[in-house]
Design a protein around this motif. Structure first.
Motif, PDB file in Angstrom:
ATOM      1  N   VAL A  96       1.028  -1.002  -0.128  1.00  0.00           N
ATOM      2  CA  VAL A  96      -0.126   0.166   0.030  1.00  0.00           C
ATOM      3  C   VAL A  96       0.779   1.381   0.057  1.00  0.00           C
ATOM      4  O   VAL A  96       1.803   1.416   0.804  1.00  0.00           O
ATOM      5  N   ASP A  97       0.373   2.144  -0.772  1.00  0.00           N
ATOM      6  CA  ASP A  97       1.436   3.454  -0.713  1.00  0.00           C
ATOM      7  C   ASP A  97       0.710   4.576  -0.006  1.00  0.00           C
ATOM      8  O   ASP A  97       1.383   5.431   0.352  1.00  0.00           O
ATOM      9  N   ASP A  98      -0.564   4.394   0.297  1.00  0.00           N
ATOM     10  CA  ASP A  98      -1.214   5.449   1.207  1.00  0.00           C
ATOM     11  C   ASP A  98      -0.591   5.404   2.648  1.00  0.00           C
ATOM     12  O   ASP A  98       0.171   4.329   3.003  1.00  0.00           O
ATOM     13  N   LEU A  99      -0.574   6.488   3.096  1.00  0.00           N
ATOM     14  CA  LEU A  99       0.046   6.607   4.454  1.00  0.00           C
ATOM     15  C   LEU A  99      -0.979   6.639   5.615  1.00  0.00           C
ATOM     16  O   LEU A  99      -2.166   6.664   5.190  1.00  0.00           O
ATOM     17  N   ILE A 100      -0.696   5.868   6.799  1.00  0.00           N
ATOM     18  CA  ILE A 100      -1.815   5.681   7.785  1.00  0.00           C
ATOM     19  C   ILE A 100      -1.920   7.211   8.331  1.00  0.00           C
ATOM     20  O   ILE A 100      -0.971   7.872   8.603  1.00  0.00           O
ATOM     21  N   PRO A 101      -3.043   7.380   8.416  1.00  0.00           N
ATOM     22  CA  PRO A 101      -3.594   8.760   9.011  1.00  0.00           C
ATOM     23  C   PRO A 101      -3.072   8.991  10.316  1.00  0.00           C
ATOM     24  O   PRO A 101      -3.178   8.004  11.360  1.00  0.00           O
TER      25      PRO A 101
END
Lengths: 368, 256
Positions: A96-101
């Motif tokens: 996954v490329d999204d960052l953990i909020p």
């Protein structure tokens, strides 16, 4: 086994990275350090034939560098097993490329949040007080609802159980104030006035305060923790749905029990404090117990004793209300039980002292 | 390759007069999903606790990954604890940490890998158990029951364990969620080669993913083996559990 797990060989037309040993989490930082300084040109071969085991961190490390090298040279991967490839595909599917909020919490955020939540707690407390008052009044119209068994139980737990510690603290405080004032009084030859001083201060102020503080620390905190734990395990919700109002079942019995037992405890603390003072007077000034009690009969107005006792139910109400309210504020996480218990003790001690100050001001105004 | 990962021999557990396990034996092989089945109160969870060193049996020997638990020293015990992952029945996530921090905790304490890599791993685990990435920033109290189970599984997988203990993994999940969870465990077992030991009551789980299992009843293991061989066993509990109408119908529709 190669301790570094990685060897880089340069050939005329290509570069080969020989991986070996365990590409597992404990070796990953070492491998990472070697690869960090490496940059490829033209053709690169990864050779995994000597690798004994992989875990997800090893594969993720490989994936990261593989992507990096792929951008500026031709890359080949050889020597991997079927199982390793399956694992690679599994991880690739879940990359996954999204960052953990992440919640950024600045100064203004916490000021705002604390302000709002303080206000919120205040409103809830007012609401809670209202509920208690209504429930309390309803006791008089429906005396059948009074839960005698619980009340007696809590009287035993918070009243009888506190006798020893209250005896000890008030005896010591009685002794200490008498010792301290004995020296000063002796200078003026006013030895016998120790009885006036100790008698009034113990019965009117010290005994009620010490008792209330000990009970707040001992029982107030217990109420918060008990009710808080019941809230976490959803016992409170269960009670509500079965039609058992927690105010009648949990809070009022504790409140009535403490309102009865606290004045009794104060009376007990009076006796112990005076006993302590008597001992100190005898040791320091040589006043016999006979003299001491005689003088006390003469000078100690009964009103001081009653004022001390009357404070009892008020302190009890504060302690139980704050303890139970804090218990009901417990939320679903373990930290909040600790936070609320601390808050319960700190708040009830503060409010007990504030209430005592209010008594002093009012009683002075009324000339008592 | 058939090697034993867990070997329990002559386990006796008693509390005063009450005997829970009386000379109980079981064996778990590498790379299999092993189920522990039994009635409520038959000591399944206690047995699991004994395997993960939370409770000492009164007597008997348990060997896990070559370590004999009755006389293991502190150092080896700590090492062993990093080699397994445990999913507790109610998740047991640390409520003061976010999901991502829960998963990261062991990585942070026990390894030297840097923050970037840790984040990468945490995100992969979150995605692997089927949670959305934004769940990583949430606290356990903000999650639903099913999400807590998934997050707890992600935490159990953080260190890439060779051995995974699951205490009733599908209890409290809806049937679809439960089946998804089953296939997730199966996938993990097949792809990562993990050995899984689980306590379960779920017939569907037993029929579809469990390789071998044991049945605890009357303080003993009354049957151990594959589904086919356990069903043959002659014991009232096995009868009740597998030969009722529901189970029969379920069996007719086939397992895998």
């Amino acid at each position: 086994m190669n301790p570094t797990c990685i060897k880089i060989e340069y050939y005329s037309n290509h570069t080969t990275i020989y991986a070996s040993g365990d590409w597992t989490i404990h070796n990953v930082p070492k491998i990472d350090r070697v690869l960090k300084g490496f940059s490829c040109h033209r053709r690169l071969v990864w050779d995994f034939s000597a690798v004994s085991s992989f875990d997800s961190s090893g594969i993720l490390l490989f994936m990261g560098y593989h992507d990096k090298f792929l951008s500026h040279c031709r890359v080949e991967v050889v020597g991997y097993t079927k199982a390793q490839e399956r694992m690679f595909r599994l991880l690739l599917a879940h990359k996954v490329d999204d960052l953990i909020p992440k919640v950024e919490r600045g100064l203004f955020y916490s000021i705002g949040k604390n302000t709002v939540s303080s206000y919120d707690v205040f409103v809830k407390f007012v609401n809670f007080t209202g509920y208690i008052m209504v429930a309390f009044l309803r006791y008089f119209t429906h005396p059948k609802n009074i839960r005698i068994k619980e009340i007696v139980y809590y009287m035993e737990r918070s009243g009888v159980g506190a006798l020893f510690i209250i005896a000890l603290t008030s005896f010591l405080v009685g002794m200490v104030i008498s010792y301290q004032s004995a020296v000063e009084l002796a200078k003026f030859g006013a030895d016998i006035f120790i009885v006036d001083l100790a008698g009034i201060s113990i019965t009117r102020e010290l005994a009620p305060l010490i008792t209330a503080i000990v009970v707040a620390g001992r029982s107030g905190s217990a109420y918060t923790a008990q009710i808080g734990a019941m809230k976490i395990t959803e016992e409170i919700s269960a009670m509500r749905t079965m039609g058992f109002d927690p105010y009648y079942f949990l809070i009022l019995p504790r409140m009535i029990a403490l309102m009865i037992s606290l004045p009794l405890l104060i009376f007990f603390a009076d006796m112990m404090g005076i006993a302590g003072s008597m001992l100190a007077s005898y040791l320091e000034l040589g006043i016999s117990s006979h003299q001491f009690l005689n003088r006390m009969q003469e000078v100690l107005d009964i009103k001081h004793f009653w004022i001390g006792i009357v404070k009892g139910p008020f302190f009890a109400m504060l302690i139980v209300m704050i303890g139970c309210f804090r218990g009901l504020q417990v939320t679903d996480d373990t930290e909040s039980i600790g936070y609320q218990t601390t808050a319960s003790v700190v708040n009830s001690i503060f409010f007990v002292i504030a209430c005592d100050a209010l008594f002093s001001i009012l009683l002075t105004k009324w000339g008592l | 390759m058939k090697s034993e990962v867990i070997k329990a021999r002559d386990i006796v557990t008693s509390f005063g007069e009450t005997v829970i396990h009386d000379k109980l034996n079981l064996t778990v092989n590498r790379g299999e999903i092993y189920g522990i089945l039994g009635e409520s109160g038959s000591g399944k969870t206690l047995l699991l606790k004994e395997m993960i060193m939370l409770h000492k049996p009164t007597s008997g020997h348990i060997t896990i990954l070559g370590n004999e638990l009755s006389n293991i020293d502190y150092q080896n015990a700590q090492k062993l604890r990093r080699e397994w992952g445990i999913l507790f029945q109610f998740g047991a996530l640390f409520t003061s940490l976010t999901v991502a921090e829960n998963i990261e905790l062991q990585l942070k304490e026990y390894t030297d890998i840097d923050k970037r890599m840790r984040d990468e791993l945490v995100k992969t685990k979150i995605s692997m158990v089927g949670l959305p990435i934004r769940a990583g920033g949430l606290y356990p109290s903000e999650l639903s029951g099913g999400m807590i189970k998934r997050a707890a599984l992600a935490r159990a997988l953080a260190m890439d364990p060779k051995l995974l203990f699951l205490d009733e993994p599908t209890s409290g999940l809806d049937p679809i969620g439960a089946r998804n969870f089953d296939s997730l465990i199966l996938e993990l077992k097949e792809l990562l080669g993990i050995t899984v030991v689980m306590i379960t009551h779920d017939l569907d789980t037993i029929y579809s993913i469990v390789d071998r299992f044991c049945v605890l009843a009357d303080k003993h293991v009354v049957a151990e083996g594959t589904l086919e061989s356990v069903i043959e066993a002659d014991h009232p509990f096995v009868e009740r559990f597998f030969k009722n109408d529901y189970a029969k119908r379920r069996l007719e529709y086939g397992g895998r």
